[in-house]
Design a protein around this motif. Sequence first.
Motif, PDB file in Angstrom:
ATOM      1  N   LEU A 191     -34.307  25.933  38.215  1.00  0.00           N
ATOM      2  CA  LEU A 191     -34.199  27.031  37.246  1.00  0.00           C
ATOM      3  C   LEU A 191     -34.706  28.337  37.852  1.00  0.00           C
ATOM      4  N   LEU A 192     -35.783  28.273  38.609  1.00  0.00           N
ATOM      5  CA  LEU A 192     -36.327  29.473  39.243  1.00  0.00           C
ATOM      6  C   LEU A 192     -35.361  30.032  40.282  1.00  0.00           C
ATOM      7  N   ALA A 193     -34.664  29.131  40.971  1.00  0.00           N
ATOM      8  CA  ALA A 193     -33.741  29.569  42.018  1.00  0.00           C
ATOM      9  C   ALA A 193     -32.424  30.070  41.454  1.00  0.00           C
ATOM     10  N   GLU A 194     -31.994  29.516  40.321  1.00  0.00           N
ATOM     11  CA  GLU A 194     -30.637  29.755  39.831  1.00  0.00           C
ATOM     12  C   GLU A 194     -30.547  30.728  38.668  1.00  0.00           C
ATOM     13  N   SER A 195     -31.673  31.083  38.058  1.00  0.00           N
ATOM     14  CA  SER A 195     -31.606  31.945  36.878  1.00  0.00           C
ATOM     15  C   SER A 195     -32.683  33.024  36.947  1.00  0.00           C
ATOM     16  N   PRO A 196     -32.504  34.110  36.175  1.00  0.00           N
ATOM     17  CA  PRO A 196     -33.518  35.166  36.141  1.00  0.00           C
ATOM     18  C   PRO A 196     -34.623  34.904  35.122  1.00  0.00           C
ATOM     19  N   ALA A 197     -34.674  33.701  34.555  1.00  0.00           N
ATOM     20  CA  ALA A 197     -35.665  33.389  33.523  1.00  0.00           C
ATOM     21  C   ALA A 197     -37.084  33.612  34.040  1.00  0.00           C
ATOM     22  N   THR A 198     -37.945  34.071  33.157  1.00  0.00           N
ATOM     23  CA  THR A 198     -39.338  34.289  33.531  1.00  0.00           C
ATOM     24  C   THR A 198     -40.029  32.949  33.764  1.00  0.00           C
TER      25      THR A 198
ATOM     26  N   ARG B 184     -41.500  26.657  29.417  1.00  0.00           N
ATOM     27  CA  ARG B 184     -41.135  26.097  28.118  1.00  0.00           C
ATOM     28  C   ARG B 184     -39.949  25.147  28.231  1.00  0.00           C
ATOM     29  N   GLN B 185     -38.997  25.480  29.099  1.00  0.00           N
ATOM     30  CA  GLN B 185     -37.814  24.641  29.240  1.00  0.00           C
ATOM     31  C   GLN B 185     -38.125  23.255  29.814  1.00  0.00           C
ATOM     32  N   VAL B 186     -39.228  23.149  30.524  1.00  0.00           N
ATOM     33  CA  VAL B 186     -39.582  21.841  31.091  1.00  0.00           C
ATOM     34  C   VAL B 186     -40.815  21.235  30.422  1.00  0.00           C
ATOM     35  N   GLY B 187     -41.168  21.777  29.238  1.00  0.00           N
ATOM     36  CA  GLY B 187     -42.175  21.097  28.436  1.00  0.00           C
ATOM     37  C   GLY B 187     -43.587  21.618  28.507  1.00  0.00           C
TER      38      GLY B 187
ATOM     39  N   ALA C  69     -48.035  28.760  30.515  1.00  0.00           N
ATOM     40  CA  ALA C  69     -47.507  29.090  31.838  1.00  0.00           C
ATOM     41  C   ALA C  69     -48.523  28.820  32.932  1.00  0.00           C
ATOM     42  N   PHE C  70     -49.819  28.945  32.616  1.00  0.00           N
ATOM     43  CA  PHE C  70     -50.843  28.685  33.635  1.00  0.00           C
ATOM     44  C   PHE C  70     -50.894  27.202  33.992  1.00  0.00           C
ATOM     45  N   GLY C  71     -50.830  26.363  32.977  1.00  0.00           N
ATOM     46  CA  GLY C  71     -50.805  24.927  33.236  1.00  0.00           C
ATOM     47  C   GLY C  71     -49.567  24.523  34.009  1.00  0.00           C
ATOM     48  N   PHE C  72     -48.430  25.140  33.651  1.00  0.00           N
ATOM     49  CA  PHE C  72     -47.192  24.873  34.379  1.00  0.00           C
ATOM     50  C   PHE C  72     -47.312  25.296  35.834  1.00  0.00           C
ATOM     51  N   SER C  73     -47.857  26.491  36.077  1.00  0.00           N
ATOM     52  CA  SER C  73     -47.969  26.993  37.449  1.00  0.00           C
ATOM     53  C   SER C  73     -48.861  26.098  38.297  1.00  0.00           C
TER      54      SER C  73
END
Length: 253
Positions: free
Chosen positions: A207-214, A220-223, A227-231
């Motif tokens: 998703l990071l490579a293929e889209s401009p999504a933040t 959010r898209q991966v659950g 954002a800090f926990g995701f990072s």
Amino acid sequence: MEPFDELLRGVRADGAGVRRVELSGTRALPGMTMYAVVAGEVSVRDVTAGPGDVLVVQDSVAVHGNASVVSGTYDVLGSVARRLTGVLPDAVVAPGTDGCAEFYGSLGTDESSVVADRLLDWIMVCALREWFDREHDSGWLAALADEVAGPVLRAMHDDPARAWTLASLAREAGVARTTLAGRFCRLVGTPPLTYLTEWRMALAADLLAESPATVASVARQVGYADAFGFSAAFKRVHGVSPSECRTRCAASA
């Protein structure tokens, strides 16, 4: 979508076209390479493909033969699709049926590059799908076919953003948590929730490579609501932050 179908998502020819090759001696090409055999034989170690068969080999694996083939070399794009190379052996042979060799021999260079690429994609995907349906007795493939691990894998792939717990995954399989944990780990090689995290991070990288999504949107898209926990999870799995991953993808595009 079936998990194996998702792995095939990023396997695409790009400008390779239909190449008719007279193969003689030994050859090794970078990338995943497909040989649709028109005449003769092509072999890799103890695997041999004859007329009508399709041989798919992993990166830089040497092939030997005296054959006429239709060949295409692939870049496996994206973190999700790259998991495919961990599933496949060094060489895969999909047996042909009546008329396959004749069909491969009829492929010429008159088609546009886009049409030629899609023809190669179709042959490649059919070959890998046939192999998958035939060879699912060990590892991840065995887990996908298993009555306990299979439903859990499909549930995670169908809805990776859901707040899965070991208990909710066990309910998908209709077994106790300890039964799921033991069976899943034995077949897949990692615990269910570890697999879920790795799958989410593979999706996130694409998703990071293929889209401009933040980064927050990808999280959010991966659950991940945070954002800090995701990072933190992303860096633990990939070794770089989401922002660094996006920068590297942009630089290599």
